[in-house]
Design a protein around this motif. Sequence first.
Motif, mmCIF file in Angstrom:
data_model
loop_
_atom_site.group_PDB
_atom_site.id
_atom_site.type_symbol
_atom_site.label_atom_id
_atom_site.label_comp_id
_atom_site.label_asym_id
_atom_site.label_seq_id
_atom_site.Cartn_x
_atom_site.Cartn_y
_atom_site.Cartn_z
ATOM 1 N N LEU A 335 -6.690 -35.163 37.571
ATOM 2 C CA LEU A 335 -7.482 -33.999 37.167
ATOM 3 C C LEU A 335 -6.751 -32.693 37.437
ATOM 4 C CD1 LEU A 335 -10.124 -32.988 35.990
ATOM 5 C CD2 LEU A 335 -11.116 -33.049 38.294
ATOM 6 N N HIS A 339 -5.819 -29.963 34.618
ATOM 7 C CA HIS A 339 -6.315 -28.589 34.691
ATOM 8 C C HIS A 339 -5.157 -27.594 34.616
ATOM 9 C CE1 HIS A 339 -10.465 -29.550 36.678
ATOM 10 N NE2 HIS A 339 -10.497 -29.613 35.376
ATOM 11 N N ASP A 350 -14.340 -25.971 28.687
ATOM 12 C CA ASP A 350 -15.157 -26.117 29.891
ATOM 13 C C ASP A 350 -14.429 -26.981 30.924
ATOM 14 O OD1 ASP A 350 -17.137 -24.630 28.750
ATOM 15 O OD2 ASP A 350 -18.371 -26.353 28.138
ATOM 16 N N ARG A 351 -14.502 -26.575 32.167
ATOM 17 C CA ARG A 351 -13.875 -27.312 33.262
ATOM 18 C C ARG A 351 -14.786 -28.458 33.679
ATOM 19 N NH1 ARG A 351 -9.769 -25.629 36.740
ATOM 20 N NH2 ARG A 351 -9.658 -26.735 38.756
ATOM 21 N N LYS A 352 -14.256 -29.665 33.738
ATOM 22 C CA LYS A 352 -15.035 -30.856 34.069
ATOM 23 C C LYS A 352 -14.644 -31.382 35.448
ATOM 24 C CE LYS A 352 -17.263 -30.861 30.202
ATOM 25 N NZ LYS A 352 -18.719 -30.593 30.153
ATOM 26 N N TRP A 355 -11.222 -36.557 35.467
ATOM 27 C CA TRP A 355 -10.148 -36.577 34.475
ATOM 28 C C TRP A 355 -10.658 -37.091 33.138
ATOM 29 C CZ3 TRP A 355 -7.771 -40.420 31.602
ATOM 30 C CH2 TRP A 355 -6.548 -40.080 31.003
ATOM 31 N N LYS A 357 -13.689 -37.039 31.848
ATOM 32 C CA LYS A 357 -14.547 -36.070 31.172
ATOM 33 C C LYS A 357 -13.739 -34.889 30.651
ATOM 34 C CE LYS A 357 -19.096 -37.049 33.076
ATOM 35 N NZ LYS A 357 -19.653 -37.268 31.732
ATOM 36 N N GLN A 358 -12.656 -34.513 31.373
ATOM 37 C CA GLN A 358 -11.838 -33.410 30.888
ATOM 38 C C GLN A 358 -11.072 -33.800 29.628
ATOM 39 O OE1 GLN A 358 -11.788 -30.176 32.868
ATOM 40 N NE2 GLN A 358 -11.623 -29.901 30.655
ATOM 41 N N GLU A 361 -13.486 -33.686 26.830
ATOM 42 C CA GLU A 361 -13.775 -32.307 26.429
ATOM 43 C C GLU A 361 -12.644 -31.744 25.574
ATOM 44 O OE1 GLU A 361 -16.193 -28.750 26.500
ATOM 45 O OE2 GLU A 361 -16.553 -30.880 26.866
#
Length: 496
Positions: A335, A339, A350-352, A355, A357-358, A361
């Motif tokens: 993650l 980021h 959007d920041r999740k 890892w 979910k990011q 996104e």
Amino acid sequence: MLVMELNDLQAQRAAKLEQLRAAGLDPYPPRCRRSHTIGQVLAAFDELAAGEAVVTLAGRIIGARRVMGKIAFAHIEDGTGEIQLWLSRADLGDEWFERFRDQIDTFDIVQATGTLRRTKTGERSLFVREMAVLAKAINPPPEKWAGLQDVEERHRQRYLDLIVNRERRDIFRARAQVMSTMRRVLDDRGFLEVETPVLQPIYGGAAARPFVTYHNALGQNLYLRIATELYLKRLIVGGFPGVYEIGKNFRNEGVDRSHNPEFTMMECYQAYADYHAMMTLVEEMLGEICLAVHGTTTISYQGRELDLRPPWPRIAMADAIVERTGIDITRHTDLDSLHAAIADRGLRVDRKTSWAKQVDELFSEFVQPHLFQPTFIIDYPVAMSPLAKRIPGRPDFTERFEAFIAGMEIGNAFTELNDPFDQEERFREQLRAFAAGDEEAHQMDEDFINALRYGMPPTGGLGIGIDRLVMVLTDQASIREVILFPHLRERLEGRG
């Protein structure tokens, strides 16, 4: 007993209803004596007219009634067609002609008997000799009745929407054709249609928050299913070579143009198959469905041409993301690294908190909107696919695909994970994610793991969202237009 107040127009119609009753007529009789549907009459009109056949039709009065001295006109429709009623005082008699003039309104449902002729302008008409009221409508048409325009009112009063916007009925006829064709395709390929529980003691088969209910007699919480997957795979373990189910799923999530908390899914599972076989099935099935609905596989959606002919492009998820964002998720595998890559690229996303979910996104924001033509995105990371089998030689990725059309996910499929030990560990990883705050993480299903311990053959599984597919095939921008009774917020106090 609650009695609803009537406005002036409703009260006028209610007074006419009482006048009918005072004349000894039942404005809501238990049956009619229709001899033909309007559609049947229109299909054989000239033949019936030439033979001077006497027919009895029934339907709702639509449009404005016209009374011109001793002649009157109206149109009725019954769901199969529309025809003009031609009424004269000489043929109908004084009593019923005046009743039509004074006590019958637009939206009333009537029965009319007579012979068929074309008017001087060539319009096919029923020249009425006898008439009866089948249902007196107390509610008048909306002010602009030829097209109920308020979207929220159309959804709240779908019955009125279907009356005044009759093209809406075509959407739901197409929806029925989608499902009947889908069943035929699967039946022809040897799949068995089954039913699995809607109320489940453990929810699973997808990443979603469930609706919770309570069973009083058993004294336990139950969940409205978020997917049918785990029960259907139990049936593959049990020896069925292929199964499918078309039914409702429920996810406690937001509402937008492509999401409704109650939606219809088709899920199917085929033993001794993999995700390549499922891709072929999707291409063939959706092609046959499109042909059944439109007679062609090339259609228009929101002003752009769509071509559903196979083969569809197949693009690995990692390749799709790097092409649109410049970020290689195979290099940024945690993650913090991901980021940092997002920050380096200056991407607004959007920041999740995980890892997986990011990555999802990134894909949703920068890749999915560009997938207008039918496309398979394949080979998803293991962290995003707790029920899919790993790719041999690539242990961080799975044999999973999603099918996209018009920027919407239409289908999701795997080569199904059948290793009980791998499945148990992935469930435990999901439990750790749940404990860390991921409300959509998968739950542990020990009985499903026990089923896998008996041995599940290599299996391909597929889920297709019926509602979104119907959106595409009927050129609708909102999922609410293809669900007869979509969920809506409760009316605010005082809004009626």
